[in-house]
Design an enzyme around this catalytic site. Structure first.
Site, PDB file in Angstrom:
ATOM      1  N   CYS A 294       4.674  -1.523  -1.999  1.00  0.00           N
ATOM      2  CA  CYS A 294       6.045  -1.415  -1.496  1.00  0.00           C
ATOM      3  C   CYS A 294       6.186  -1.632   0.018  1.00  0.00           C
ATOM      4  O   CYS A 294       6.171  -2.760   0.468  1.00  0.00           O
ATOM      5  CB  CYS A 294       6.627  -0.082  -1.929  1.00  0.00           C
ATOM      6  SG  CYS A 294       8.428  -0.134  -1.970  1.00  0.00           S
TER       7      CYS A 294
ATOM      8  N   HIS B 234       5.022   1.928  -7.610  1.00  0.00           N
ATOM      9  CA  HIS B 234       4.514   3.268  -7.324  1.00  0.00           C
ATOM     10  C   HIS B 234       4.201   3.928  -8.664  1.00  0.00           C
ATOM     11  O   HIS B 234       4.282   3.323  -9.708  1.00  0.00           O
ATOM     12  CB  HIS B 234       5.588   4.121  -6.643  1.00  0.00           C
ATOM     13  CG  HIS B 234       6.111   3.583  -5.370  1.00  0.00           C
ATOM     14  ND1 HIS B 234       5.445   3.727  -4.185  1.00  0.00           N
ATOM     15  CD2 HIS B 234       7.261   2.929  -5.067  1.00  0.00           C
ATOM     16  CE1 HIS B 234       6.175   3.192  -3.208  1.00  0.00           C
ATOM     17  NE2 HIS B 234       7.275   2.692  -3.712  1.00  0.00           N
TER      18      HIS B 234
HETATM   19  N1  GLN Z   1      11.724   0.907   2.945  1.00  0.00           N
HETATM   20  C1  GLN Z   1      11.414  -0.135   2.015  1.00  0.00           C
HETATM   21  C2  GLN Z   1      12.588  -0.489   1.108  1.00  0.00           C
HETATM   22  O1  GLN Z   1      13.446   0.335   0.892  1.00  0.00           O
HETATM   23  C3  GLN Z   1      10.206   0.258   1.198  1.00  0.00           C
HETATM   24  C4  GLN Z   1      10.484   1.374   0.256  1.00  0.00           C
HETATM   25  C5  GLN Z   1       9.254   1.910  -0.408  1.00  0.00           C
HETATM   26  O2  GLN Z   1       8.146   1.778   0.086  1.00  0.00           O
HETATM   27  N2  GLN Z   1       9.448   2.568  -1.547  1.00  0.00           N
HETATM   28  O3  GLN Z   1      12.623  -1.581   0.589  1.00  0.00           O
END
Ligand code: GLN
Length: 240
Positions: A95, A192
């Site tokens: 992510c 995740h």
């Molecule tokens: N901040 C990034 C987004 O919202 C990554 C989010 C995350 O790592 N879950 O796309």
């Protein structure tokens, strides 16, 4: 019992480690032990000295603010990471770090967080967040189960291949059906969950690649994966 050591480097666990991503480190540690190796886990946070001997590199997700905090440091180690990727070191970036391994993340408030460009991808923040359980089909790894929560939508360039195609959920973006990106032995993904407990085939890919690179051979002795299989069955029944 072998005393061969495999070193895992976890990038920015202080700021980039949400929705259970630390579980990926735990799975690698435990499976390496089960296979008879001595695992070593090193945490790398901004300002730390980058270790010289690294076999597997992993990194997790984070809020846009966390990405802002680690960005300057990440850019400062970008060329080392690229050299390691080109030397076929296996890496798994989830992510927020997946996005910053790409060229840039333009947030929904139009801030540009420049990435290291190791992956040929671009990410654009949108007002809609893509949230929920997700299932992929991957040619090499079969079905993959995870959980996504991101505002960034990622588009793949020519130098990467997707990790898989989306069976349920959104994945990289709402325009195509791809999820994740692959370059040499580097995997980037929005999954995740954490990813590796439910998808041990990816853990074994990282481990086998690292062990063969370092020691020449790897014997994939049968280990008891009944808990992982139970987790997969449960994940497969979850609604979006
Ligand atoms: N901040 C990034 C987004 O919202 C990554 C989010 C995350 O790592 N879950 O796309």
């Amino acid at each position: 019992m072998s005393k061969q050591t495999i070193t895992i480097l976890q990038l920015y666990p202080r700021d980039m480690n949400i929705y259970g991503d630390y579980g990926n480190a735990l799975v690698l540690l435990r499976r390496l032990e089960w296979y008879g190796y001595t695992p070593r886990l090193i945490a790398y946070n901004p300002g730390d000295e980058f270790p010289s001997d690294v076999d597997i590199i992993i990194g997790g997700g984070g809020q846009d603010s966390g990405q802002g905090k680690i960005q300057a440091d990440l850019l400062s180690i970008g060329s080392r990471l690229k050299k390691l990727a080109d030397a076929d070191v296996p890496m798994l970036m989830i992510c927020g770090l997946y996005q910053l391994f790409g060229k840039f993340f333009k947030t929904s408030t139009d801030e540009i967080i420049e990435g290291i460009g190791l992956l040929d991808i671009e990410t654009y923040g949108k007002s809609e967040r893509l949230i929920g359980n997700i299932i992929l089909e991957s040619e090499q790894f079969g079905l993959l189960y995870g959980y996504e929560n991101h505002s960034g939508q990622t588009y793949l360039g020519k130098k990467v291949k997707p990790l898989g195609s989306v069976r349920m959920g959104a994945g990289n973006n709402t325009a195509d059906t791809f999820e994740g990106a692959r370059y040499r032995n580097v995997i980037g993904s929005y999954l995740h969950g954490s990813l590796l407990p439910k998808n041990p085939q990816i853990a074994d890919f990282l481990i086998e690649t690292a062990v063969v690179k370092k020691y020449g051979e790897f014997s994939n002795d049968v280990i008891d994966d009944s808990f992982a299989m139970r987790a997969r069955r449960t994940a497969a029944r979850r609604p979006r």
